[in-house]
Design an enzyme around this catalytic site. Sequence first.
Site, short mmCIF file in Angstrom:
data_model
loop_
_atom_site.label_atom_id
_atom_site.label_comp_id
_atom_site.label_asym_id
_atom_site.label_seq_id
_atom_site.Cartn_x
_atom_site.Cartn_y
_atom_site.Cartn_z
N ARG A 1 0.83 -1.21 0.00
CA ARG A 1 0.00 0.00 0.00
C ARG A 1 0.86 1.25 0.00
O ARG A 1 2.03 1.24 0.37
CB ARG A 1 -0.94 0.04 1.22
CG ARG A 1 -0.22 0.13 2.59
CD ARG A 1 -0.10 1.53 3.15
NE ARG A 1 0.72 1.57 4.34
CZ ARG A 1 2.02 1.82 4.37
NH1 ARG A 1 2.68 2.04 3.25
NH2 ARG A 1 2.70 1.86 5.51
N HIS B 1 0.85 7.97 10.96
CA HIS B 1 0.98 7.73 12.40
C HIS B 1 -0.34 8.08 13.10
O HIS B 1 -0.35 8.62 14.21
CB HIS B 1 2.15 8.52 13.00
CG HIS B 1 3.47 7.89 12.65
ND1 HIS B 1 4.03 6.87 13.38
CD2 HIS B 1 4.31 8.09 11.61
CE1 HIS B 1 5.18 6.50 12.82
NE2 HIS B 1 5.36 7.22 11.74
N ASP C 1 -2.21 -0.98 7.44
CA ASP C 1 -1.57 -1.70 6.33
C ASP C 1 -2.32 -2.98 6.01
O ASP C 1 -2.53 -3.33 4.85
CB ASP C 1 -0.11 -2.04 6.69
CG ASP C 1 0.69 -0.80 7.07
OD1 ASP C 1 0.21 0.32 6.81
OD2 ASP C 1 1.79 -0.95 7.64
C1 GLA Z 1 3.70 1.65 9.71
C2 GLA Z 1 2.67 0.88 10.52
C3 GLA Z 1 1.26 1.42 10.28
C4 GLA Z 1 1.21 2.94 10.46
C5 GLA Z 1 2.34 3.60 9.68
C6 GLA Z 1 2.41 5.08 9.95
O1 GLA Z 1 3.50 1.41 8.34
O2 GLA Z 1 2.69 -0.49 10.17
O3 GLA Z 1 0.36 0.78 11.15
O4 GLA Z 1 1.22 3.29 11.81
O5 GLA Z 1 3.60 3.04 9.98
O6 GLA Z 1 1.28 5.72 9.50
#
Ligand code: GLA
Length: 417
Positions: free
Chosen positions: A50, A57, A205
């Site tokens: 993705r 965050h 994700d």
């Molecule tokens: C990583 C984590 C996600 C999200 C992003 C920041 O990809 O796996 O869960 O917190 O950082 O947005």
Amino acid sequence: MSSESGSTAMANVMLTDPVPAFDTIYEDAIKTFRDTFDAQPDVAVCAPGRVNLIGEHIDYNDGFVLPMALPMVTIIVGKRNQTKSTANVVTCCDGADDPTTVSFDLNNLTVGTPKWANYIKGVLKCFGKQLPGFDAVILTNVPIGGGLSSSAALEVATLTFIQALTEADNDKNPENTKSLTQKQQALLCQKAEHEFAGMPCGVMDQLISVCGKRDHALLIDCQTLDIFQIPFEMGDDLAVLICNSNVRHELSHSEYPTRRNQCAQALELLRLNSYKDATIKSLDALKGSDEVFTRRARHVITEIQRTREAAEALRKKDFIEMGRLMNESHESLRDDFEVSCAELDILVEAAISCSASVLGSRMTGGGFGGCTVTLLRKSDINNVITHIKTIYSANGTNGRTASFYVVQPGDGTRRIM
Ligand code: GLA
């Protein structure tokens, strides 16, 4: 041949920097399976990586995020074997050129080496049902360690694979037929990542890898896990460009839990139950506390608002507004949340300096390396890439070069055989 030949999946990735085509890795996976196991696989699945457009965050802070699934995917082909509980898995998912094989006992799934196998074992363990022995080959064209969720793609593909492999059992045993909802699938894979990879990630994700939809971005309310598909067609005018800094985002493993803790502590100091209830005025309550809490909370509060506005802008096809919000998001991640790095800042600044054709640009994913995402006019894409490439190579990145992928929103996980 898969049903996703060149015209669909591949048309979505303009190969400015070649990642192998979907059909190439699918055929490679089948060939490797035949060569290794002397048999034909009877199940094939894939799950996408993705790119997050905005809302960074924020998934572990109860707010809104707006990712899209990539056309780059992890593919698993396989079949049950004659054993009761042995899984033999062949992959290049560690980034190596030559495939490596790992075998494990499905009745004794524990964290170990190689690291990539933990994502698979974690999902199999969290699936929780008696599993049949199987052989599998896993290949991917999601860049590894580039902040494009190669690990979520592996987890979700594993879950889709094991569901497909055990489908026939469900027909025989109605007890098993209760299939998992999309939300449950994402949460199961997130749990696997927490428990087997030691990464306290949010659920963005995994959820986008499950629920992605061609030509759509996905607005996720991370408090309720409600999802909203928002049409996001590039048409002839627009493009999404991913620039990979080729800096591995390793620091994120230590800094990520720190950010999570700081956000949780700041929320306590705000005396609120959720960041969704906070406004910029709420920050007054942090006066007198360590300044770091104000900065972290300010990012979260403003980013939630930006993501709401970005979803609205996408709905109205107001891409200029969308781009403006992306730029602001980057500044907030750089200055308040402090998860950018010199290389990401160079990529973003170089993109934004092409102001006639670039609408917005920001770092994407956990940060400290990985990728940026840029919204721009398609007509000028080659000039923009050339410009960013030149600036990046000339600006003290130890001779590092950037990689570029032009992408359109793709579908979520699916069975292909
Ligand atoms: C990583 C984590 C996600 C999200 C992003 C920041 O990809 O796996 O869960 O917190 O950082 O947005």
